[in-house]
Design an enzyme around this catalytic site. Structure first.
Site, mmCIF file in Angstrom:
data_model
loop_
_atom_site.group_PDB
_atom_site.id
_atom_site.type_symbol
_atom_site.label_atom_id
_atom_site.label_comp_id
_atom_site.label_asym_id
_atom_site.label_seq_id
_atom_site.Cartn_x
_atom_site.Cartn_y
_atom_site.Cartn_z
ATOM 1 N N GLU A 21 0.903 -1.207 -0.118
ATOM 2 C CA GLU A 21 0.143 -0.073 -0.095
ATOM 3 C C GLU A 21 0.732 1.203 -0.061
ATOM 4 O O GLU A 21 0.359 2.426 -0.183
ATOM 5 C CB GLU A 21 -1.013 0.048 1.176
ATOM 6 C CG GLU A 21 -2.061 -1.274 1.112
ATOM 7 C CD GLU A 21 -2.968 -1.149 2.146
ATOM 8 O OE1 GLU A 21 -2.532 -1.249 3.466
ATOM 9 O OE2 GLU A 21 -4.076 -0.825 2.014
ATOM 10 N N TYR A 53 -15.459 26.093 -2.730
ATOM 11 C CA TYR A 53 -15.153 24.690 -2.286
ATOM 12 C C TYR A 53 -14.235 24.212 -3.534
ATOM 13 O O TYR A 53 -13.538 23.130 -3.153
ATOM 14 C CB TYR A 53 -16.417 23.815 -2.415
ATOM 15 C CG TYR A 53 -17.460 24.139 -3.617
ATOM 16 C CD1 TYR A 53 -17.189 23.664 -4.950
ATOM 17 C CD2 TYR A 53 -18.482 24.951 -3.186
ATOM 18 C CE1 TYR A 53 -17.952 23.989 -6.117
ATOM 19 C CE2 TYR A 53 -19.665 25.114 -4.497
ATOM 20 C CZ TYR A 53 -19.078 24.695 -5.657
ATOM 21 O OH TYR A 53 -20.061 25.094 -6.598
ATOM 22 N N GLU A 73 -7.654 7.194 9.531
ATOM 23 C CA GLU A 73 -7.738 8.139 10.633
ATOM 24 C C GLU A 73 -7.012 9.223 10.536
ATOM 25 O O GLU A 73 -7.490 10.435 10.630
ATOM 26 C CB GLU A 73 -7.644 7.633 12.112
ATOM 27 C CG GLU A 73 -8.882 6.511 12.370
ATOM 28 C CD GLU A 73 -8.455 4.851 12.058
ATOM 29 O OE1 GLU A 73 -7.927 4.985 10.836
ATOM 30 O OE2 GLU A 73 -8.964 4.106 12.551
ATOM 31 N N LYS A 98 -12.156 3.625 1.808
ATOM 32 C CA LYS A 98 -11.427 2.938 0.919
ATOM 33 C C LYS A 98 -12.423 1.867 0.330
ATOM 34 O O LYS A 98 -13.436 1.361 0.783
ATOM 35 C CB LYS A 98 -10.396 1.860 1.483
ATOM 36 C CG LYS A 98 -9.115 2.438 1.915
ATOM 37 C CD LYS A 98 -8.470 1.396 2.390
ATOM 38 C CE LYS A 98 -6.935 1.979 2.776
ATOM 39 N NZ LYS A 98 -6.066 0.872 3.414
HETATM 40 N N1 LIG Z 1 -9.149 1.650 11.638
HETATM 41 C C1 LIG Z 1 -8.385 1.207 10.698
HETATM 42 N N2 LIG Z 1 -8.211 -0.218 10.308
HETATM 43 C C2 LIG Z 1 -7.506 -0.581 9.315
HETATM 44 C C3 LIG Z 1 -7.048 0.544 8.572
HETATM 45 C C4 LIG Z 1 -7.090 1.856 8.740
HETATM 46 O O1 LIG Z 1 -6.800 2.696 8.145
HETATM 47 N N3 LIG Z 1 -7.749 2.099 9.985
HETATM 48 N N4 LIG Z 1 -6.324 0.065 7.290
HETATM 49 C C5 LIG Z 1 -6.041 -1.133 7.197
HETATM 50 C C6 LIG Z 1 -5.337 -1.574 6.022
HETATM 51 O O2 LIG Z 1 -4.356 -0.621 5.333
HETATM 52 C C7 LIG Z 1 -6.313 -2.439 5.107
HETATM 53 O O3 LIG Z 1 -7.189 -1.455 4.544
HETATM 54 C C8 LIG Z 1 -5.845 -2.951 3.859
HETATM 55 O O4 LIG Z 1 -6.664 -3.516 3.063
HETATM 56 C C9 LIG Z 1 -6.552 -2.414 7.881
HETATM 57 N N5 LIG Z 1 -7.406 -1.833 8.930
#
Ligand SMILES: Nc1nc2c(c(=O)[nH]1)N=C([C@H](O)[C@@H](O)CO)CN2
Length: 118
Positions: A21, A53, A73, A98
């Protein structure tokens, strides 16, 4: 209170905790709700009195093109702070998702609300 809203903005960025990633950009969907300091633009019909905007979108696209965040976050917090500090909004809600990161789910994400600390 007047609020500018923006829905389903798609932005390509490096996001995630896994090694792949950090190399492969992913598409994020961003939703924004931005409170306005006043409603002058409603009366004057002048862009100078509005929070433009398009400027906010350009800024977010530039920031996300130049960085990697591990967590949604942290990315959401970064956007919220730009909106509060640089665009002087009194309050903002930032939602970042995502697409297809979780099998069986269309999107997964975080929604945060931040306001000016007086
Ligand atoms: N609370 C979160 N949990 C997870 C995140 C995130 O950004 N915040 N990210 C991941 C990994 O990057 C995942 O998205 C890969 O598919 C896992 N958990």
């Amino acid at each position: 209170m007047d609020i500018i809203f923006l829905r389903e903005l798609k932005v390509e960025t490096l996001i995630g905790v896994y090694e792949w990633e950090k190399q492969v950009p992913q598409t994020l969907q961003i939703d924004l709700d931005i409170a306005l300091p006043d409603s002058r633009a409603c009366a004057t019909d002048d862009i100078k009195d509005a929070l433009n905007y398009a400027d906010i979108v350009r800024r977010i696209q530039a920031e996300l093109a130049a960085r990697h965040f591990n967590l949604l976050e942290a990315l959401a917090e970064h956007i919220a702070q730009i909106i509060l500090k640089d665009f002087k909004a009194p309050w903002a809600k930032v939602s970042v998702a995502k697409l297809q990161a979780i099998r069986g789910s269309r999107m997964v994400g975080i929604s945060i609300e931040r306001g000016q600390i007086k």
